[in-house]
Design a protein around this motif. Structure first.
Motif, PDB file in Angstrom:
ATOM      1  N   ASP A  60      29.006  43.412   4.167  1.00 16.42           N
ATOM      2  CA  ASP A  60      29.960  43.581   5.076  1.00 16.42           C
ATOM      3  C   ASP A  60      29.883  45.069   5.661  1.00 16.42           C
ATOM      4  O   ASP A  60      29.942  45.408   6.953  1.00 16.42           O
ATOM      5  CB  ASP A  60      31.602  43.490   4.728  1.00 16.42           C
ATOM      6  CG  ASP A  60      31.713  42.184   4.763  1.00 16.42           C
ATOM      7  OD1 ASP A  60      31.482  41.262   5.169  1.00 16.42           O
ATOM      8  OD2 ASP A  60      33.026  41.945   4.153  1.00 16.42           O
ATOM      9  N   THR A  61      29.594  46.080   5.012  1.00 16.76           N
ATOM     10  CA  THR A  61      29.535  47.258   5.337  1.00 16.76           C
ATOM     11  C   THR A  61      28.244  47.721   5.926  1.00 16.76           C
ATOM     12  O   THR A  61      28.079  49.094   6.445  1.00 16.76           O
ATOM     13  CB  THR A  61      29.732  48.416   4.265  1.00 16.76           C
ATOM     14  OG1 THR A  61      28.970  48.127   3.144  1.00 16.76           O
ATOM     15  CG2 THR A  61      31.312  48.183   3.649  1.00 16.76           C
ATOM     16  N   ARG A  99      28.775  47.266  12.196  1.00 18.08           N
ATOM     17  CA  ARG A  99      28.922  46.889  10.728  1.00 18.08           C
ATOM     18  C   ARG A  99      28.724  45.426  10.685  1.00 18.08           C
ATOM     19  O   ARG A  99      28.835  44.690  11.675  1.00 18.08           O
ATOM     20  CB  ARG A  99      30.232  47.294  10.020  1.00 18.08           C
ATOM     21  CG  ARG A  99      30.498  48.510   9.986  1.00 18.08           C
ATOM     22  CD  ARG A  99      29.856  49.542   8.830  1.00 18.08           C
ATOM     23  NE  ARG A  99      30.399  50.748   8.758  1.00 18.08           N
ATOM     24  CZ  ARG A  99      30.090  51.647   7.881  1.00 18.08           C
ATOM     25  NH1 ARG A  99      29.122  51.273   6.796  1.00 18.08           N
ATOM     26  NH2 ARG A  99      30.370  52.844   7.811  1.00 18.08           N
ATOM     27  N   LYS A 101      30.434  42.902   9.256  1.00 12.36           N
ATOM     28  CA  LYS A 101      31.692  42.391   9.241  1.00 12.36           C
ATOM     29  C   LYS A 101      32.127  42.198  10.857  1.00 12.36           C
ATOM     30  O   LYS A 101      32.776  41.220  11.243  1.00 12.36           O
ATOM     31  CB  LYS A 101      32.709  43.039   8.528  1.00 12.36           C
ATOM     32  CG  LYS A 101      32.962  44.292   8.689  1.00 12.36           C
ATOM     33  CD  LYS A 101      34.158  44.640   7.622  1.00 12.36           C
ATOM     34  CE  LYS A 101      34.346  46.195   7.740  1.00 12.36           C
ATOM     35  NZ  LYS A 101      35.337  46.672   6.560  1.00 12.36           N
ATOM     36  N   LYS A 156      32.646  54.394  12.953  1.00  7.60           N
ATOM     37  CA  LYS A 156      32.704  53.652  11.778  1.00  7.60           C
ATOM     38  C   LYS A 156      32.133  52.317  11.917  1.00  7.60           C
ATOM     39  O   LYS A 156      31.710  51.526  10.897  1.00  7.60           O
ATOM     40  CB  LYS A 156      34.063  53.328  11.294  1.00  7.60           C
ATOM     41  CG  LYS A 156      34.946  54.672  11.108  1.00  7.60           C
ATOM     42  CD  LYS A 156      36.336  54.541  10.728  1.00  7.60           C
ATOM     43  CE  LYS A 156      37.278  55.874  10.600  1.00  7.60           C
ATOM     44  NZ  LYS A 156      38.505  55.417  10.114  1.00  7.60           N
ATOM     45  N   ALA A 227      38.268  47.322   9.820  1.00 10.05           N
ATOM     46  CA  ALA A 227      36.916  48.310   9.853  1.00 10.05           C
ATOM     47  C   ALA A 227      37.648  49.601   9.918  1.00 10.05           C
ATOM     48  O   ALA A 227      36.984  50.617   9.977  1.00 10.05           O
ATOM     49  CB  ALA A 227      35.992  47.992  10.964  1.00 10.05           C
ATOM     50  N   SER A 230      36.836  52.041   7.189  1.00  9.84           N
ATOM     51  CA  SER A 230      35.360  52.392   7.070  1.00  9.84           C
ATOM     52  C   SER A 230      35.511  53.956   7.123  1.00  9.84           C
ATOM     53  O   SER A 230      36.313  54.662   7.796  1.00  9.84           O
ATOM     54  CB  SER A 230      34.485  51.578   7.797  1.00  9.84           C
ATOM     55  OG  SER A 230      34.788  50.214   7.618  1.00  9.84           O
TER      56      SER A 230
END
Length: 240
Positions: A60-61, A99, A101, A156, A227, A230
């Motif tokens: 996801d990241t 990202r 996700k 992010k 997010a 993040s």
């Protein structure tokens, strides 16, 4: 008798040769190489587009380039040009990274919109922290640019600036342009014509359905809720 035959033979031979030369000799200005070249049919073979990648096994990241996972989006990366409120190019090249996700949510939202005849068009995606610092140096005003000391959700990989286009690629009328800093760009401004309000509502409701939320003052800006926690990062991509 011999004196008569010989001149006749010579005359006949000369006449035949002249006729032959006229048939074989090219006209003035004729270029053999051009003639041959013109008969060659040029065919350009387009290189096949690389196969799309899958997000199934991507963390996801992780940062991903969106166009590697979908060909259904449209891009006009404003900060890779001087066509923005900064009047300065702050990206080395136009790419849309987010990202993984965020990419999944964007693809899902776009898939729904395409059924209705629309597609998402991007103005900005993930923004490296160094770029945030550069923007702040140009316009050190938190009303327009997030202070890099705190960072932005753009830093992010969870924020995007977008609009919608129709099947012909024409942008839907949203009442103002991208990065218009005035009350007319606010979500709660209701004095626009009905069609503009409907266009904004379509974008907002679809994005919210897929996990995004907007900010009151910018109809184009959407953050992925998951997010927000993040980390601010300075991931940089290579320009091709």
């Amino acid at each position: 008798m011999k004196k008569i035959i010989i001149p006749l033979f010579i005359v006949l031979f000369a006449a035949c040769k002249e006729k032959h030369d006229k048939q074989e000799s090219p006209p003035d200005g004729f270029n053999d190489s051009v003639a041959i070249k013109d008969t060659v049919v040029k065919t350009e073979v387009e290189e096949p587009e690389p196969e799309l990648l899958s997000l199934d096994d991507v963390a996801d990241t992780a940062f991903v380039r969106l166009r590697d996972y979908s060909r259904d989006f449209v891009y006009d990366m404003k900060y890779a040009t001087e066509d923005n409120f900064l009047k300065t190019k702050v990206y080395d090249c136009a790419e849309c990274y987010v990202r993984a996700k965020t990419a999944r949510a964007l693809i899902a939202a776009n898939t729904e919109l395409m059924v209705k005849g629309y597609r998402i068009k991007f103005f900005d995606c993930y923004r490296p922290h160094d770029v945030q610092k550069k923007m702040w140096k140009i316009v050190p005003n938190p009303q327009y640019v997030a202070n890099p000391a705190k960072g932005s959700i753009h830093n992010k990989g969870g924020a995007v600036d977008i609009t919608l286009v129709d099947k012909e690629g024409k942008e839907l009328d949203m009442g103002t342009g991208f990065d218009f800093f005035g009350k007319e760009a606010h979500h709660d401004y209701t004095k626009h014509p009905k069609k503009i309000l409907e266009n904004r509502k379509l974008l907002k409701e679809t994005m919210e359905k897929h996990g995004f939320w907007g900010i009151r003052t910018e109809w184009w800006h959407y953050n992925l809720t998951s997010a927000s926690n993040s980390k601010v990062t300075n991931f940089r991509w290579d320009c091709e």
